[in-house]
Enzyme design. Structure first.
Site, PDB file in Angstrom:
ATOM      1  N   ARG A   1      -0.548   0.095  -6.802  1.00 32.72           N
ATOM      2  CA  ARG A   1      -0.048   0.251  -8.117  1.00 32.72           C
ATOM      3  C   ARG A   1      -0.885  -0.108  -9.416  1.00 32.72           C
ATOM      4  NH1 ARG A   1       6.228  -1.231  -7.339  1.00 32.72           N
ATOM      5  NH2 ARG A   1       6.355   0.307  -9.216  1.00 32.72           N
TER       6      ARG A   1
ATOM      7  N   ARG B   1      17.059  -7.920  -6.249  1.00 33.60           N
ATOM      8  CA  ARG B   1      16.272  -7.248  -7.365  1.00 33.60           C
ATOM      9  C   ARG B   1      16.698  -6.108  -7.965  1.00 33.60           C
ATOM     10  NH1 ARG B   1      10.038  -6.210  -6.689  1.00 33.60           N
ATOM     11  NH2 ARG B   1      10.281  -5.374  -8.926  1.00 33.60           N
TER      12      ARG B   1
ATOM     13  N   ILE C   1       4.054   9.493  -2.346  1.00 29.64           N
ATOM     14  CA  ILE C   1       3.964   8.593  -3.612  1.00 29.64           C
ATOM     15  C   ILE C   1       3.225   7.489  -3.446  1.00 29.64           C
ATOM     16  CG2 ILE C   1       5.266   7.866  -5.818  1.00 29.64           C
ATOM     17  CD1 ILE C   1       5.770  10.847  -5.516  1.00 29.64           C
TER      18      ILE C   1
ATOM     19  N   CYS D   1       1.032  -4.804  -4.402  1.00 29.13           N
ATOM     20  CA  CYS D   1       2.231  -5.250  -3.877  1.00 29.13           C
ATOM     21  C   CYS D   1       2.682  -4.460  -2.719  1.00 29.13           C
ATOM     22  CB  CYS D   1       3.363  -5.026  -5.120  1.00 29.13           C
ATOM     23  SG  CYS D   1       4.049  -3.251  -4.876  1.00 29.13           S
TER      24      CYS D   1
ATOM     25  N   ARG E   1       6.308  -5.693 -11.496  1.00 29.37           N
ATOM     26  CA  ARG E   1       5.262  -4.570 -11.979  1.00 29.37           C
ATOM     27  C   ARG E   1       5.988  -3.944 -13.353  1.00 29.37           C
ATOM     28  NH1 ARG E   1       1.604  -4.972  -8.467  1.00 29.37           N
ATOM     29  NH2 ARG E   1       2.997  -6.654  -7.720  1.00 29.37           N
TER      30      ARG E   1
ATOM     31  N   ASP F   1      12.220   6.232  -3.590  1.00 24.89           N
ATOM     32  CA  ASP F   1      12.915   4.889  -3.439  1.00 24.89           C
ATOM     33  C   ASP F   1      14.159   5.299  -2.610  1.00 24.89           C
ATOM     34  OD1 ASP F   1      11.424   3.982  -5.366  1.00 24.89           O
ATOM     35  OD2 ASP F   1      12.876   4.390  -6.952  1.00 24.89           O
TER      36      ASP F   1
ATOM     37  N   LYS G   1      18.837   0.561 -12.671  1.00 26.38           N
ATOM     38  CA  LYS G   1      17.869  -0.406 -12.955  1.00 26.38           C
ATOM     39  C   LYS G   1      16.735   0.198 -13.451  1.00 26.38           C
ATOM     40  CE  LYS G   1      14.940  -1.389  -9.687  1.00 26.38           C
ATOM     41  NZ  LYS G   1      13.341  -1.454  -9.594  1.00 26.38           N
ATOM     42  N   ASN G   2      16.257   1.426 -12.968  1.00 24.54           N
ATOM     43  CA  ASN G   2      14.913   1.961 -13.702  1.00 24.54           C
ATOM     44  C   ASN G   2      15.094   2.422 -14.830  1.00 24.54           C
ATOM     45  OD1 ASN G   2      13.643   0.837 -11.185  1.00 24.54           O
ATOM     46  ND2 ASN G   2      13.512   2.679 -10.332  1.00 24.54           N
TER      47      ASN G   2
HETATM   48  N1  EPU Z   1      -0.434   5.124 -10.152  1.00 26.21           N
HETATM   49  C1  EPU Z   1      -1.703   5.102 -10.645  1.00 26.21           C
HETATM   50  N2  EPU Z   1      -2.230   4.553 -11.954  1.00 26.21           N
HETATM   51  C2  EPU Z   1      -1.018   4.347 -12.818  1.00 26.21           C
HETATM   52  C3  EPU Z   1       0.304   4.497 -12.543  1.00 26.21           C
HETATM   53  C4  EPU Z   1       0.468   5.147 -10.938  1.00 26.21           C
HETATM   54  O1  EPU Z   1      -2.469   5.160  -9.573  1.00 26.21           O
HETATM   55  O2  EPU Z   1      -1.493   3.910 -13.940  1.00 26.21           O
HETATM   56  C5  EPU Z   1      -0.063   5.783  -8.795  1.00 26.21           C
HETATM   57  C6  EPU Z   1       0.885   4.761  -8.171  1.00 26.21           C
HETATM   58  O3  EPU Z   1       0.323   3.646  -7.608  1.00 26.21           O
HETATM   59  C7  EPU Z   1       1.798   5.556  -7.420  1.00 26.21           C
HETATM   60  C8  EPU Z   1       2.073   6.682  -8.101  1.00 26.21           C
HETATM   61  O4  EPU Z   1       0.835   6.845  -9.163  1.00 26.21           O
HETATM   62  O5  EPU Z   1       1.069   5.719  -6.217  1.00 26.21           O
HETATM   63  C9  EPU Z   1       3.187   6.843  -8.928  1.00 26.21           C
HETATM   64  O6  EPU Z   1       3.747   5.681  -9.614  1.00 26.21           O
HETATM   65  P1  EPU Z   1       4.514   5.687 -10.651  1.00 26.21           P
HETATM   66  O7  EPU Z   1       3.672   4.991 -12.047  1.00 26.21           O
HETATM   67  O8  EPU Z   1       5.363   6.701 -11.027  1.00 26.21           O
HETATM   68  O9  EPU Z   1       5.476   4.298 -10.437  1.00 26.21           O
HETATM   69  P2  EPU Z   1       6.080   3.356 -11.346  1.00 26.21           P
HETATM   70  O10 EPU Z   1       6.290   3.890 -12.536  1.00 26.21           O
HETATM   71  O11 EPU Z   1       5.353   2.023 -11.059  1.00 26.21           O
HETATM   72  C10 EPU Z   1       8.751   3.845 -10.827  1.00 26.21           C
HETATM   73  C11 EPU Z   1       9.834   3.208 -10.197  1.00 26.21           C
HETATM   74  C12 EPU Z   1       9.506   2.775  -8.773  1.00 26.21           C
HETATM   75  C13 EPU Z   1       9.509   4.189  -8.116  1.00 26.21           C
HETATM   76  C14 EPU Z   1       8.235   4.863  -8.719  1.00 26.21           C
HETATM   77  C15 EPU Z   1       8.162   6.377  -8.130  1.00 26.21           C
HETATM   78  C16 EPU Z   1      10.260   1.836 -12.161  1.00 26.21           C
HETATM   79  C17 EPU Z   1      10.698   0.565 -12.990  1.00 26.21           C
HETATM   80  N3  EPU Z   1       9.881   1.892 -11.152  1.00 26.21           N
HETATM   81  O12 EPU Z   1       7.551   2.897 -10.513  1.00 26.21           O
HETATM   82  O13 EPU Z   1      10.847   2.353  -8.311  1.00 26.21           O
HETATM   83  O14 EPU Z   1       9.417   4.108  -6.867  1.00 26.21           O
HETATM   84  O15 EPU Z   1       8.548   5.200  -9.985  1.00 26.21           O
HETATM   85  O16 EPU Z   1       9.370   7.014  -8.254  1.00 26.21           O
HETATM   86  O17 EPU Z   1      10.922   2.713 -12.799  1.00 26.21           O
HETATM   87  C18 EPU Z   1      12.011   0.782  -7.093  1.00 26.21           C
HETATM   88  O18 EPU Z   1      13.156   0.745  -7.932  1.00 26.21           O
HETATM   89  O19 EPU Z   1      12.228   0.497  -5.695  1.00 26.21           O
HETATM   90  C19 EPU Z   1      10.583   1.386  -7.393  1.00 26.21           C
HETATM   91  C20 EPU Z   1       9.728   0.715  -6.777  1.00 26.21           C
END
Ligand code: EPU
Length: 418
Positions: free
Chosen positions: A121, A398, A328, A116, A92, A306, A22-23
């Site tokens: 996030r 999802r 995280i 969320c 998101r 995850d 998915k990701n």
């Molecule tokens: N963060 C910030 N600012 C930003 C971006 C991130 O503060 O601009 C913080 C986040 O709040 C979090 C940390 O940095 O505390 C890491 O977040 P990241 O941006 O890496 O997460 P994401 O890209 O929103 C993806 C996956 C998530 C997975 C995380 C961490 C996708 C679509 N989603 O989210 O997947 O948990 O990386 O590995 O790739 C899931 O599949 O259940 C899922 C939540």
């Protein structure tokens, strides 16, 4: 709203297939916006987040044909460079269209995500990255507007913190920026590498994906491509844990074992018997009661957040005390209370969960709070005495494709009821 009714106590035996990730699917779908040509994406999992992304892309202007796991997209023109609140609040990852839209259309309007179930996030790193690439960012009525009417220009971007979709967003934007972009402290997740592989097929010039420094030489145009995405390491990891928890002999097929190194290392340390009969299969065998082993989530190649909820579920069945630390996300322990309702002994202390095992779990009515939390409840239910009813399984839909069908095919007693 659908529920799962699960009778615990049957070992899972046989072969269980892994779907596409998915990701990976989410960013590669967004990447199709970078070209007017046709992009063919294969092994796209049939899960709800993908349907949401497809809806978003259709609104933006893509012609999309979904045929089983193959999605064909063509976006001759960006009709509406916008991701509305209704979609962003349910997913998101909608913010992944930000980079491609600014790069291709010079403009994007994307709703701010808000908090969320698992944490705040924010997307501030996506935005500061785009600013470095020359976009002007403004905020109004809960929306972010990013404008770069004269195109983006390459820049040196250092993420303050590793962000997976932030890296993907900026990487996509940089492919069409003028000159060189260097992204430092980039996420090294396999899904970032998968996206980079597609971008290269589309004509992008980049190197370093999978390391913490990615270099991109902008090009003026990208073209169509045909790409099969990687296996879902989180789904595969969930099945590894399911096999072990139920004391079954289970082959998880079509996966990429190297992507699961952190999980299999922890479980092996705990006493699990896990082998790799071939390059795309992981096999688990009855391993007796496991030992409690501490775990802390980290960015890849560390232990995936995850898989934290699922690991907590298996630790309730291990002998001794384990400490699970979530580094995280700030609020990703919602499953702990539900596991407690099933008889688990878990104490929360800030970002740590202290689990005392082994507990005899018993079936109960529980509520799925987010995608991975739901998976941990399914796992607990598979070993609980009696019947568990899991409410709000739309969360699990999802990101897991037909999980009830896959699990029943290897012996689980699980039913979806309306
Ligand atoms: N963060 C910030 N600012 C930003 C971006 C991130 O503060 O601009 C913080 C986040 O709040 C979090 C940390 O940095 O505390 C890491 O977040 P990241 O941006 O890496 O997460 P994401 O890209 O929103 C993806 C996956 C998530 C997975 C995380 C961490 C996708 C679509 N989603 O989210 O997947 O948990 O990386 O590995 O790739 C899931 O599949 O259940 C899922 C939540």
């Amino acid at each position: 709203m659908d529920k799962f009714v699960i009778q615990g106590g049957t070992p899972l035996v046989g072969f269980i297939p892994t779907s596409g990730a998915k990701n990976s699917a989410l960013p590669v779908l967004a990447a199709a916006l970078l070209t007017a040509d046709e992009v063919v994406l294969r092994r796209i999992p049939r899960v709800r987040d993908i349907r949401t992304m497809v809806r978003l892309l259709v609104d933006i202007g893509s012609d999309i044909n979904v045929n089983g796991e193959t999605v064909t997209l063509k976006t001759p023109k960006i009709v509406s460079p916008e991701a509305p609140y209704e979609l962003v609040k349910t997913m998101r990852a909608s913010s992944l269209v930000l980079g491609p839209l600014v790069a291709r259309a010079g403009r994007a309007r994307v709703s701010l995500p808000g908090g969320c179930g698992i944490g705040a996030r924010p997307i501030n790193y996506h935005l500061s990255g785009l600013e470095r690439l020359g976009a002007v960012i403004t905020q109004d009525h809960g929306y972010i507007e990013a404008a770069a009417p004269n195109g983006l220009r390459g820049a040196h971007i250092v993420f303050d913190r590793i962000t997976v979709t932030g890296t993907e967003d900026i990487l996509m934007a940089a492919t069409l920026a003028r000159g060189e972009t260097v992204i430092e402290n980039a996420a090294r997740e396999p899904e970032v590498v998968d996206l980079a592989n597609l971008l290269v097929k589309m004509g992008a010039k980049l190197e370093g994906a999978g390391t913490s420094t990615i270099r991109v030489q902008g090009v003026t145009e990208l073209h169509g491509a045909d790409h099969e995405i990687i296996a879902d390491r989180i789904e595969a990891g969930t099945f590894v844990i399911a096999g072990l928890m139920t004391g079954g002999a289970l082959n998880i097929t079509g996966c990429i074992p190297e992507h699961l190194g952190a999980l299999t290392a922890k479980l092996t340390q705990a006493g699990a018997r896990i082998s790799q009969p071939d390059s795309t299969t992981l096999r688990v065998e009855p391993s007796g009661t496991l030992r409690a082993i501490d775990m802390s989530t980290e960015e890849y190649p560390g232990f995936a957040t995850d898989l934290q909820a699922q690991y907590m579920a298996i630790m309730t069945q291990a002998n001794g005390i384990s400490i699970v630390t979530e580094t995280i996300f700030e609020n990703r322990f919602m499953h702990a209370q539900e596991l407690q309702r099933m008889g688990a002994n878990i104490r929360l202390d800030g970002r740590k969960a202290i689990i005392a095992g082994k507990s005899q779990l018993s079936g109960a009515g529980v509520i799925a709070s987010d995608l991975r939390a739901s998976a941990s409840l399914v796992l607990a239910a598979l070993v609980a005495r009696g019947e568990t009813v899991i409410d709000r399984v739309y969360h699990i839909d999802r990101g897991y494709e037909r999980i009830e069908a896959k699990l029943s095919a290897v012996g689980a007693q699980i039913q979806r009821v309306e």
